[in-house]
Scaffold this motif. Structure first.
Motif, PDB file in Angstrom:
ATOM      1  N   ILE A  60     -12.674  15.955  72.846  1.00 59.56           N
ATOM      2  CA  ILE A  60     -12.804  14.529  72.501  1.00 59.56           C
ATOM      3  C   ILE A  60     -12.452  14.328  71.023  1.00 59.56           C
ATOM      4  CG2 ILE A  60     -14.443  12.621  72.202  1.00 59.56           C
ATOM      5  CD1 ILE A  60     -15.973  13.755  74.671  1.00 59.56           C
ATOM      6  N   SER A 116      -9.348  12.234  69.425  1.00 58.65           N
ATOM      7  CA  SER A 116      -9.561  11.105  68.504  1.00 58.65           C
ATOM      8  C   SER A 116      -8.737  11.282  67.226  1.00 58.65           C
ATOM      9  CB  SER A 116     -11.049  10.923  68.200  1.00 58.65           C
ATOM     10  OG  SER A 116     -11.475  11.846  67.226  1.00 58.65           O
ATOM     11  N   HIS A 168      -5.065  10.348  67.907  1.00 60.79           N
ATOM     12  CA  HIS A 168      -4.900   8.890  67.922  1.00 60.79           C
ATOM     13  C   HIS A 168      -5.100   8.308  66.517  1.00 60.79           C
ATOM     14  CE1 HIS A 168      -5.601   8.377  72.549  1.00 60.79           C
ATOM     15  NE2 HIS A 168      -4.601   9.167  72.250  1.00 60.79           N
ATOM     16  N   ASP A 169      -6.053   8.878  65.792  1.00 63.37           N
ATOM     17  CA  ASP A 169      -6.336   8.378  64.438  1.00 63.37           C
ATOM     18  C   ASP A 169      -5.129   8.553  63.513  1.00 63.37           C
ATOM     19  OD1 ASP A 169      -8.311   7.529  62.289  1.00 63.37           O
ATOM     20  OD2 ASP A 169      -7.640   9.448  61.507  1.00 63.37           O
ATOM     21  N   ILE A 207      -2.702   5.832  64.156  1.00 64.60           N
ATOM     22  CA  ILE A 207      -3.174   4.566  63.580  1.00 64.60           C
ATOM     23  C   ILE A 207      -3.038   4.580  62.061  1.00 64.60           C
ATOM     24  CG2 ILE A 207      -5.227   3.116  63.261  1.00 64.60           C
ATOM     25  CD1 ILE A 207      -6.176   4.213  66.048  1.00 64.60           C
ATOM     26  N   ASP A 208      -3.428   5.703  61.441  1.00 63.83           N
ATOM     27  CA  ASP A 208      -3.408   5.804  59.970  1.00 63.83           C
ATOM     28  C   ASP A 208      -2.029   6.170  59.412  1.00 63.83           C
ATOM     29  OD1 ASP A 208      -6.067   5.314  60.007  1.00 63.83           O
ATOM     30  OD2 ASP A 208      -6.726   7.314  59.394  1.00 63.83           O
ATOM     31  N   ARG A 252      -2.061  17.123  59.523  1.00 67.14           N
ATOM     32  CA  ARG A 252      -3.450  17.336  59.934  1.00 67.14           C
ATOM     33  C   ARG A 252      -3.655  18.824  60.154  1.00 67.14           C
ATOM     34  NH1 ARG A 252      -8.142  14.727  60.241  1.00 67.14           N
ATOM     35  NH2 ARG A 252      -7.131  12.808  60.912  1.00 67.14           N
ATOM     36  N   LEU A 267      -8.571  13.928  76.529  1.00 75.78           N
ATOM     37  CA  LEU A 267      -9.752  13.124  76.835  1.00 75.78           C
ATOM     38  C   LEU A 267     -10.111  13.231  78.326  1.00 75.78           C
ATOM     39  CD1 LEU A 267     -11.492  11.341  75.097  1.00 75.78           C
ATOM     40  CD2 LEU A 267     -10.054   9.393  75.708  1.00 75.78           C
ATOM     41  N   GLU A 293     -13.284   2.377  65.020  1.00 76.19           N
ATOM     42  CA  GLU A 293     -11.882   2.345  64.588  1.00 76.19           C
ATOM     43  C   GLU A 293     -11.379   0.893  64.524  1.00 76.19           C
ATOM     44  OE1 GLU A 293      -8.866   5.153  63.422  1.00 76.19           O
ATOM     45  OE2 GLU A 293     -11.005   5.298  63.753  1.00 76.19           O
ATOM     46  N   LYS A 337     -17.805   5.442  63.734  1.00 76.27           N
ATOM     47  CA  LYS A 337     -16.644   6.347  63.836  1.00 76.27           C
ATOM     48  C   LYS A 337     -16.999   7.821  63.605  1.00 76.27           C
ATOM     49  CE  LYS A 337     -14.351   6.682  59.449  1.00 76.27           C
ATOM     50  NZ  LYS A 337     -13.201   6.561  58.626  1.00 76.27           N
ATOM     51  N   GLN A 343     -19.082  11.936  56.296  1.00 80.02           N
ATOM     52  CA  GLN A 343     -18.053  10.908  56.102  1.00 80.02           C
ATOM     53  C   GLN A 343     -17.952  10.483  54.640  1.00 80.02           C
ATOM     54  OE1 GLN A 343     -15.775   9.912  58.492  1.00 80.02           O
ATOM     55  NE2 GLN A 343     -14.800   9.085  56.668  1.00 80.02           N
ATOM     56  N   ASP A 359     -16.013  13.095  52.948  1.00 77.08           N
ATOM     57  CA  ASP A 359     -14.614  12.924  53.343  1.00 77.08           C
ATOM     58  C   ASP A 359     -13.960  11.823  52.502  1.00 77.08           C
ATOM     59  OD1 ASP A 359     -12.601  13.794  55.296  1.00 77.08           O
ATOM     60  OD2 ASP A 359     -12.651  11.724  55.988  1.00 77.08           O
ATOM     61  N   LYS A 396      -4.790  18.093  54.888  1.00 80.42           N
ATOM     62  CA  LYS A 396      -4.379  16.729  55.238  1.00 80.42           C
ATOM     63  C   LYS A 396      -4.143  15.955  53.941  1.00 80.42           C
ATOM     64  CE  LYS A 396      -9.114  14.967  55.659  1.00 80.42           C
ATOM     65  NZ  LYS A 396     -10.134  14.412  56.529  1.00 80.42           N
ATOM     66  N   ARG A 451      -8.152   0.654  52.645  1.00 79.32           N
ATOM     67  CA  ARG A 451      -9.492   0.946  53.146  1.00 79.32           C
ATOM     68  C   ARG A 451     -10.492   1.056  52.006  1.00 79.32           C
ATOM     69  NH1 ARG A 451      -9.883   6.018  56.826  1.00 79.32           N
ATOM     70  NH2 ARG A 451      -8.018   5.497  57.967  1.00 79.32           N
ATOM     71  N   SER A 494     -12.784  17.697  58.700  1.00 77.91           N
ATOM     72  CA  SER A 494     -12.086  17.342  59.937  1.00 77.91           C
ATOM     73  C   SER A 494     -11.396  18.551  60.520  1.00 77.91           C
ATOM     74  CB  SER A 494     -11.064  16.258  59.733  1.00 77.91           C
ATOM     75  OG  SER A 494     -11.721  15.086  59.492  1.00 77.91           O
TER      76      SER A 494
HETATM   77  C1  FPP Z   1     -11.030  10.076  61.400  1.00 77.46           C
HETATM   78  O1  FPP Z   1     -11.397   9.180  60.396  1.00 77.46           O
HETATM   79  C2  FPP Z   1     -11.160   9.438  62.752  1.00 77.46           C
HETATM   80  C3  FPP Z   1     -12.286   9.234  63.443  1.00 77.46           C
HETATM   81  C4  FPP Z   1     -13.566   9.694  62.891  1.00 77.46           C
HETATM   82  C5  FPP Z   1     -12.335   8.543  64.780  1.00 77.46           C
HETATM   83  C6  FPP Z   1     -11.036   8.189  65.420  1.00 77.46           C
HETATM   84  C7  FPP Z   1     -11.245   7.455  66.709  1.00 77.46           C
HETATM   85  C8  FPP Z   1     -10.293   6.854  67.431  1.00 77.46           C
HETATM   86  C9  FPP Z   1      -8.854   6.862  67.040  1.00 77.46           C
HETATM   87  C10 FPP Z   1     -10.681   6.136  68.684  1.00 77.46           C
HETATM   88  C11 FPP Z   1     -10.077   6.756  69.922  1.00 77.46           C
HETATM   89  C12 FPP Z   1     -10.923   7.866  70.413  1.00 77.46           C
HETATM   90  C13 FPP Z   1     -10.576   8.805  71.335  1.00 77.46           C
HETATM   91  C14 FPP Z   1     -11.594   9.781  71.759  1.00 77.46           C
HETATM   92  C15 FPP Z   1      -9.232   8.918  71.919  1.00 77.46           C
HETATM   93  P1  FPP Z   1     -10.629   9.095  59.012  1.00 77.46           P
HETATM   94  O2  FPP Z   1      -9.293   8.453  59.226  1.00 77.46           O
HETATM   95  O3  FPP Z   1     -11.541   8.438  58.044  1.00 77.46           O
HETATM   96  O4  FPP Z   1     -10.515  10.612  58.583  1.00 77.46           O
HETATM   97  P2  FPP Z   1      -9.236  11.490  58.259  1.00 77.46           P
HETATM   98  O5  FPP Z   1      -9.126  11.449  56.781  1.00 77.46           O
HETATM   99  O6  FPP Z   1      -9.613  12.876  58.741  1.00 77.46           O
HETATM  100  O7  FPP Z   1      -8.073  10.929  58.971  1.00 77.46           O
END
Ligand code: FPP
Ligand code: MG
Length: 315
Positions: free
Chosen positions: A52, A56, A59-60, A63-64, A69, A92, A123, A147, A185, A188, A202, A212, A315
């Protein structure tokens, strides 16, 4: 094998710290108080939480728009966002297939379903708050709860559930995990300003780039309003230009905002360790205290003026 097989193979190249399965297994052993537990059930659940988590992160990173990584190119960079999304979906599905095998703990399945829902909520909430420079600490902690902290707490509670522990024991494990998750967090978010990318595996500096507002920046804006005025002059929904990012990064450091955030992380860390007092003493409890201690152990006394040297990999 097959097209997804190759993608998954890239993932297996670097497995990360395995914090979540480690927490689940340690909490299960702690809650079992010496009773023998069925190891296949424990390993399945430990594998499920890591699947899981990995899904995540895939996918993160899409998005970011993060380029790498765990010291490797992010999956979406190597395979494109479509394939990476689908690889995440597969992980998943596999996680929930493990959790719903016959005779498995229904409460654990429901807890982890709720965890995924919370990850999605967190998220989306974070996306909605993008470029909101006046984010409050409460809103920041709310995002972190959904999150990160809930998931870490769920891993700890999962250990309790698998050991058939009492409600009180599960509550203490959850409390430990929630505080550990918040501390994690915050650290982080500090490292995004002060860490070295090579050590973290990363990129750093992504948070400002992504608009952010995290705890160090919240503190800077609250104590030095002129910086808030500067970012408020930016066009809506735009990241600060590189020069301004540099100015903000320096100001965060010199203003003691990283120290402020570190103090907050240490309070959460101490609260996590305090929760352990309600649990049986022994090797496992020491290991959980150690996991909490590791989080901030490598930070120097003050973060003002110099970058952090984190042996900690997040992470
Ligand atoms: C890292 O945070 C990301 C998370 C803690 C959660 C991400 C969750 C999703 C994308 C929702 C979808 C979930 C699933 C299970 C498919 P960050 O960006 O603050 O940390 P980083 O610096 O490691 O990227
Ligand atoms: Mg990210």
């Amino acid at each position: 094998p097959g097209p997804l097989g190759e993608i998954i193979e890239q993932l297996l190249g670097n497995r990360g710290k395995m914090l979540r399965p480690r927490l689940l297994l340690t909490c299960a052993a702690l809650a079992a108080c010496g009773r023998k537990l069925q190891s296949n059930l424990l390993f399945e659940a430990a594998a499920a939480v890591e699947l899981i988590h990995t899904a995540s992160l895939i996918h993160d990173d899409i998005i970011d728009e993060a380029a790498w990584r765990r010291s490797r190119e992010a999956l979406h960079r190597s395979w494109g966002p479509g394939r990476a999304t689908l690889a995440g979906d597969l992980l998943l599905a596999r996680a929930f297939a493990l959790l719903s095998r016959p005779g498995r703990n229904k409460n654990l399945l429901l807890l982890l379903e709720r965890t995924v829902a919370h990850l999605c909520r967190g998220e989306i909430y974070q996306m909605d708050q993008r470029y909101r420079w006046d984010l409050t600490e409460n809103q920041y902690y709310r995002i972190n709860y959904y999150k990160t902290a809930f998931f870490i707490a769920a891993c700890c509670e999962a250990g309790g559930l698998l050991a058939g522990a009492s409600a009180g024991c599960c509550r203490a494990l959850r409390h430990y995990g929630l505080n550990l998750g918040h501390a994690f967090q915050i650290v982080d978010d500090i490292l995004d300003y002060a860490g070295y990318p090579e050590q973290l595996g990363k990129p750093v500096g992504n948070d400002l780039e992504q608009g952010r507002t995290t705890l160090p920046l919240i503190h800077l804006f609250e104590t030095q309003k002129q910086y808030l005025k500067l970012v408020r002059m930016l066009p809506v929904n735009t990241a600060p230009p590189r020069e301004l990012q540099k100015t903000l990064r320096e100001a965060v450091r010199k203003n003691g905002s990283l120290d402020y955030a570190l103090a907050a992380a240490r309070r959460k860390q101490a609260e996590a360790v305090k929760a352990l007092q309600q649990l049986p003493a022994g090797e496992e409890r020491r290991m959980l205290a150690q996991i909490a201690a590791e989080l901030t152990r490598h930070f120097p006394g003050t973060l003002g003026g110099r970058p952090v040297d984190p042996e900690v990999k997040l992470s």
